[in-house]
Write an enzyme that holds these catalytic residues in place. Structure first.
Site, PDB file in Angstrom:
ATOM      1  N   VAL A   8      25.378 -40.090 -21.810  1.00  0.00           N
ATOM      2  CA  VAL A   8      25.738 -39.603 -20.472  1.00  0.00           C
ATOM      3  C   VAL A   8      25.074 -38.241 -20.259  1.00  0.00           C
ATOM      4  CG1 VAL A   8      27.667 -39.607 -18.862  1.00  0.00           C
ATOM      5  CG2 VAL A   8      28.028 -40.398 -21.200  1.00  0.00           C
ATOM      6  N   HIS A   9      23.795 -38.184 -20.617  1.00  0.00           N
ATOM      7  CA  HIS A   9      23.031 -36.932 -20.706  1.00  0.00           C
ATOM      8  C   HIS A   9      23.570 -35.750 -19.896  1.00  0.00           C
ATOM      9  CE1 HIS A   9      20.078 -39.384 -22.734  1.00  0.00           C
ATOM     10  NE2 HIS A   9      19.972 -40.179 -21.673  1.00  0.00           N
ATOM     11  N   ASP A  10      23.397 -35.816 -18.576  1.00  0.00           N
ATOM     12  CA  ASP A  10      23.628 -34.631 -17.740  1.00  0.00           C
ATOM     13  C   ASP A  10      25.082 -34.183 -17.693  1.00  0.00           C
ATOM     14  OD1 ASP A  10      20.949 -34.609 -17.160  1.00  0.00           O
ATOM     15  OD2 ASP A  10      21.186 -35.740 -15.294  1.00  0.00           O
TER      16      ASP A  10
END
Lengths: 319, 315
Positions: free
Chosen positions: A242-244
């Site tokens: 969920v990188h960001d």
């Protein structure tokens, strides 16, 4: 409580959407504006998504500024899920909201210069290519002086490559902009894919967000499923990063993250253009200005994310 | 007479100053504003110098906008032949006013928006590194069509460089900005070292400026005397090359120059040749030409026009 004033610079794709929603759900943060850049998606699609996310979080008043439609030097590249385009109206309700007339870059310049003059430095969160920020930094020396820190998702130091073998997308998509930011003296918190790969969103997490999050939770879960990031060969277990969203989680609960201090840089020439490096052992000349996230408390992160969506769900009257 | 609207982006600078003074004395040009950039001197100084030059020319009606304080990627490099202030030996009174409170990049964007809304197109003159114009093109590529052309001093195509073996100063300082400009769809008109080194301000020609009886011409004579490179082996005569004024003189009287069309490129990746400009003279790139490059100049005509314009200033 003094709220932390932030500006979010984003190429609003799916993981950015979760990040923006969780930021807007957090009383600890005062989100001043969204500045939008081309990256995951073409600028127009990212702008449409930004407006939709602001409205979805009950913040149709949140200013959205259009930034640079392409990188400084290299040929344009879009993200893996660019084919999904702007979030469809059937998935995310359309927003009655207009984009500010001012360009994102002079907006960032104004915010930073103002912050410098008030001696209340700005926290800038970046979730896409760094084109807007880099352009702002070249306007005047006061801009860097007004930015207290940049918390960014970007780079790959050990888990090399998510779009090409040697680079992470946000740096690859505008390596010159990344190098301008990396080589500035601004304190950075860098969340590379090395870290984002350590927290994998599973169907269990998604179901939780969907259950507690009202309409925003349902939309977030739908979007995340549509852009399925699972890669069991790469991650060794089910789920997708969920990188960001980690940028906002870091601001809310830095104790979930462990970091190492280093200088960082980006390659701007040759076949490995877009490669990012971190000087963990002080071998180079560049002074260390970055805290690089090395490890993350996975369950703590998902508990925090779910808590943010629960807040959105509680204030959501549509369901 | 129809007067052509122009913006002049510059880094004064001795030769920039002469170029500005010629432009301000020329009714063919409607100088809407001066924008400044880091180049020959840091931008705080090029801005001050621009304001002082406008005072000297009695043109306090023309606004000055300060631009970028450094190149996009490379560390700043400043000029070698402009003295500590950027104005050589000339000391002008302190400026009578400040620059406008708007950044040059935002100002140019605003002008292009107005130009487009009026269905018109604007000529941009670039006398320094191309940092401001590159940012304009990257922030608002949709405004490219509102730029009629960029007339610039920069590059060295068939001759060696001046600040490095291969590269001319304005391009060398910000090769990344130059690449952005050269690879845009804007029509370019280029005055490179190929032609500026043919237009030498010899002591004899500078002597004729000194004979003009007004303070502006005397200032120009002082600047151009200081500008003498005194390098006959390299330039074939005494004097200094008349770089930036050629841009303005071309706008006034294009027939003074012979032009060739070609696609132009900038080396921005290689250490040895960074800032080198390359022209595709024989269609090797497969890309259409985007520049008119000056290759010859009527030197006597150029200096006669320069004298005539400087004579227009009063006491």
């Amino acid at each position: 409580m003094t709220k932390c004033r932030i500006v979010i610079d984003t190429d609003l794709g799916v993981d950015d959407a979760l990040a923006v929603l969780s930021a807007l759900a957090s009383p600890e943060l005062e989100v001043a504006a969204l500045t939008v850049v081309a990256g995951n998606l073409p600028l127009e699609a990212a702008l449409s998504n930004a407006c939709k996310m602001a409205a979805l979080a009950g913040r149709p008043d949140l200013p959205v500024y259009a930034g640079c439609p392409g990188p400084l030097m290299r040929a344009q590249v879009y993200g893996k899920y660019a084919h999904l385009g702007a979030f469809s109206d059937s998935l995310v309700p359309p927003a009655e909201k207009s984009i500010e007339a001012l360009h994102a870059v002079p907006f960032l310049v104004g915010e930073a210069v103002d912050a410098a003059r008030r001696a209340r430095p700005l926290t800038l969160c970046t979730m896409g290519p760094l084109t807007n920020v880099a352009a702002a930094l070249r306007y005047s020396p006061e801009v860097a002086a007004g930015i207290g820190r940049i918390v960014m998702m970007g780079g790959a130091f050990t888990a090399l490559g998510n779009c090409v073998p040697f680079a992470e997308f946000n740096v690859y998509a505008d390596p010159h902009a990344a190098e301008i930011v990396f080589s500035s003296a601004i304190p950075l918190v860098v969340i590379p894919i090395d870290a984002t790969f350590q927290a994998l969103m599973t169907e269990t997490h998604l179901a939780g967000i969907e259950r507690v999050g009202g309409l925003p939770g349902k939309v977030a879960a739908c979007l995340f499923r549509a852009a399925d990031r699972s890669d069991i060969r790469r991650y060794g277990r089910p789920g997708g990063p969920v990188h960001d969203a980690m940028v906002i989680a870091y601001l809310l609960k830095p104790e979930l993250f462990s970091t190492a201090r280093a200088a960082v840089g980006a390659e701007i020439t040759g076949k490995t253009m877009g490669h990012s490096w971190a000087d963990f052992w002080g071998k180079g000349d560049r002074e260390a200005n970055a805290e690089i996230v090395r490890a993350i408390d996975e369950e703590g992160f998902f508990a925090l994310l779910t808590q943010c969506f629960a807040r959105l769900g509680n204030s959501d009257k549509t369901v | 007479m129809h007067s052509q609207p122009v913006l002049i982006d510059c880094d004064p600078g001795i030769d920039d100053t002469v170029a500005l003074l010629v432009a301000l004395a020329s009714p063919e040009l409607d100088v809407r504003a001066i924008t400044t950039v880091s180049g020959n001197r840091p931008v705080t100084e090029t801005t001050r110098n621009a304001l002082q030059v406008l005072d000297l020319a009695g043109r306090r009606d023309i606004p000055v906008y300060a631009g970028c304080f450094r190149p996009l990627i490379l560390e700043p490099v400043y000029g070698q032949f402009h003295g500590t202030s950027g104005m050589g030996p000339v000391e002008l009174p302190p400026p009578s006013r400040d620059a406008e409170p708007v950044h040059a990049v935002d100002f140019i964007i605003g002008e292009l928006e107005k130009t487009r809304a009026a269905g018109s197109r604007l000529t941009l003159c670039a006398l320094g590194p191309l940092t401001n114009l590159a940012l304009v093109l990257r922030l608002r590529p949709d405004l490219t069509g509102a730029i009629r052309r960029i007339v610039l001093m920069g590059g060295a195509f068939r001759v060696p460089g001046n600040r490095s073996m291969t590269s001319e100063f304005n391009i060398l300082v910000d090769p990344h900005a130059a690449h952005i400009v050269f690879s845009s769809d804007v029509p370019l008109v280029i005055f490179s070292l190929d032609v500026t080194t043919k237009a030498m301000a010899t002591p004899e020609r500078v002597g004729r400026f000194a004979e003009i009886d007004n303070p502006v011409a005397r200032t120009v004579a002082g600047l151009m005397t200081y500008w003498d490179r005194n390098d006959i082996k390299r330039f074939g005569s005494r004097g200094g090359p008349l770089h930036d004024p050629l841009v303005i003189l071309h706008l006034i009287k294009p027939e003074l120059f012979g032009m060739e069309r070609a696609r132009v490129f900038v080396q921005h990746e290689a250490e040895l040749t960074i800032g080198q400009t390359v022209a595709d003279w024989f269609d090797k790139s497969g890309l259409p030409p985007n520049a008119d490059i000056a290759v010859s100049v009527d030197v006597d005509g150029v200096f006669a026009l320069l004298n005539e314009r400087l004579s227009r200033y009063g006491d």
